[in-house]
Enzyme design. Structure first.
Site, mmCIF file in Angstrom:
data_model
loop_
_atom_site.group_PDB
_atom_site.id
_atom_site.type_symbol
_atom_site.label_atom_id
_atom_site.label_comp_id
_atom_site.label_asym_id
_atom_site.label_seq_id
_atom_site.Cartn_x
_atom_site.Cartn_y
_atom_site.Cartn_z
ATOM 1 N N LYS A 100 98.845 58.088 50.089
ATOM 2 C CA LYS A 100 97.399 57.927 50.211
ATOM 3 C C LYS A 100 96.996 57.433 51.602
ATOM 4 O O LYS A 100 95.920 57.786 52.108
ATOM 5 C CB LYS A 100 96.883 56.992 49.118
ATOM 6 C CG LYS A 100 96.975 57.590 47.716
ATOM 7 C CD LYS A 100 96.194 58.895 47.593
ATOM 8 C CE LYS A 100 96.155 59.414 46.170
ATOM 9 N NZ LYS A 100 95.354 60.645 46.037
ATOM 10 N N ASP A 152 93.947 73.656 38.797
ATOM 11 C CA ASP A 152 94.781 72.612 38.202
ATOM 12 C C ASP A 152 96.116 73.211 37.801
ATOM 13 O O ASP A 152 96.197 74.407 37.493
ATOM 14 C CB ASP A 152 94.092 72.000 36.974
ATOM 15 C CG ASP A 152 94.534 70.572 36.707
ATOM 16 O OD1 ASP A 152 95.740 70.361 36.454
ATOM 17 O OD2 ASP A 152 93.681 69.665 36.751
ATOM 18 N N TYR A 172 103.222 56.248 46.320
ATOM 19 C CA TYR A 172 101.788 56.492 46.150
ATOM 20 C C TYR A 172 101.008 55.925 47.335
ATOM 21 O O TYR A 172 100.163 56.610 47.926
ATOM 22 C CB TYR A 172 101.308 55.863 44.849
ATOM 23 C CG TYR A 172 99.871 56.175 44.512
ATOM 24 C CD1 TYR A 172 99.521 57.393 43.946
ATOM 25 C CD2 TYR A 172 98.857 55.250 44.761
ATOM 26 C CE1 TYR A 172 98.197 57.693 43.636
ATOM 27 C CE2 TYR A 172 97.532 55.534 44.461
ATOM 28 C CZ TYR A 172 97.205 56.752 43.893
ATOM 29 O OH TYR A 172 95.906 57.048 43.597
ATOM 30 N N ASN A 175 91.779 66.850 45.333
ATOM 31 C CA ASN A 175 91.794 65.721 44.406
ATOM 32 C C ASN A 175 93.113 65.576 43.647
ATOM 33 O O ASN A 175 93.449 64.479 43.215
ATOM 34 C CB ASN A 175 90.632 65.897 43.411
ATOM 35 C CG ASN A 175 90.750 64.972 42.215
ATOM 36 O OD1 ASN A 175 90.563 63.775 42.329
ATOM 37 N ND2 ASN A 175 91.069 65.542 41.061
ATOM 38 N N THR A 232 89.846 56.363 33.270
ATOM 39 C CA THR A 232 90.404 57.649 32.871
ATOM 40 C C THR A 232 91.375 57.418 31.720
ATOM 41 O O THR A 232 91.684 56.280 31.374
ATOM 42 C CB THR A 232 91.156 58.298 34.041
ATOM 43 O OG1 THR A 232 92.264 57.447 34.405
ATOM 44 C CG2 THR A 232 90.245 58.493 35.249
#
Length: 249
Positions: free
Chosen positions: A160, A37, A156, A90, A191
């Site tokens: 994707k 990360d 985005y 991810n 989330t």
């Protein structure tokens, strides 16, 4: 339950959300997890939680917008563990809702660099490592925005869609070499980003989901872990919605 004992699993964006839940699930199944990360604090916390709960994890800082950072991540993984069995790409970022005509170049490039170039570079360096280890699996985290239009979210949505295209292409390139490549395409997930919205905003997003709720990170993680397992041994090149039926409308 799946047996990932002695497997080495790499997960980018593992400090929170889907990545965090996936890291926990793989660790519970016996894997050693490489928690990667850009957020050092969150990534280290995920790794510490796994190790405290008698799992096995190592944190490595990575900036997925920089291919050289991903290359260093794979090198570090192989140097420490000598193999790579599964990779979960991810890490992602998004853009503030805005029409295409109002998006500036800097915002466009930031999303494309992380979401699209990051997945390409991930597979560029992961695939040789998987092949050297005798095979394995990659799961790329796309989105419902990768299989349908997303007004106001052009960077985005474009990135994707690219993730889905990269997944299908890579899957065909290595289909005969013992490596499977698939994608998951979640709808809105419960989330901190969702919980930070106003109640009105949350309701507007969730009302489009036939099951009338957001996915949990664990529900997406379950699909990822299954896709990497022997139970999914004849599945490759697929973009699997995890969306409560939303993309079927």
């Amino acid at each position: 339950m799946f047996d990932y004992t002695d497997s080495v699993v790499l997960i980018t964006g593992a400090g929170s959300g889907i990545g965090h839940a996936t890291a926990q699930r793989f660790a519970n199944e016996g894997a050693h997890v490489i928690v990667a990360d850009i957020d050092t604090e969150a990534g280290q916390e995920t790794a510490e939680q796994i190790n405290t709960n008698h799992g096995s994890a190592t944190f490595v800082e990575v900036d997925t917008s920089r291919p050289s950072s991903i290359a260093a991540l794979i090198d570090a993984t192989l140097e420490e563990h000598g193999r790579l069995d599964c990779a979960i790409n991810n890490a992602a970022t998004g853009n503030q809702p805005s029409p295409i005509t109002d998006i500036d170049e800097e915002d466009w490039n930031q999303v494309i660099d992380v979401n699209q170039t990051g997945v390409w570079a991930g597979m560029k360096y992961e695939l040789p490592a998987l092949l050297e280890s005798g095979g394995g699996a990659i799961v790329n985290v796309a989105s419902k925005a990768g299989i349908r239009g997303s007004p106001g979210r052009a960077p985005y949505g474009a990135s994707k869609h690219a993730v889905v295209g990269l997944t299908r292409t890579a899957a065909l390139e290595v289909a005969g070499d013992g490596v499977r490549v698939n994608a998951v395409c979640p709808t809105i997930v419960d989330t901190p980003a969702l919980r930070s919205m106003s109640e009105e905003e949350r309701e507007a997003v969730i009302k489009n989901v036939p099951m009338e709720r957001a996915a949990t990170p664990e529900e997406v993680a379950n699909v990822i872990v299954w896709l990497c397992s022997k139970e999914a041994s004849f599945i490759t090149g697929q973009a699997i919605p995890v969306d409560g039926g939303e993309t079927q409308q």
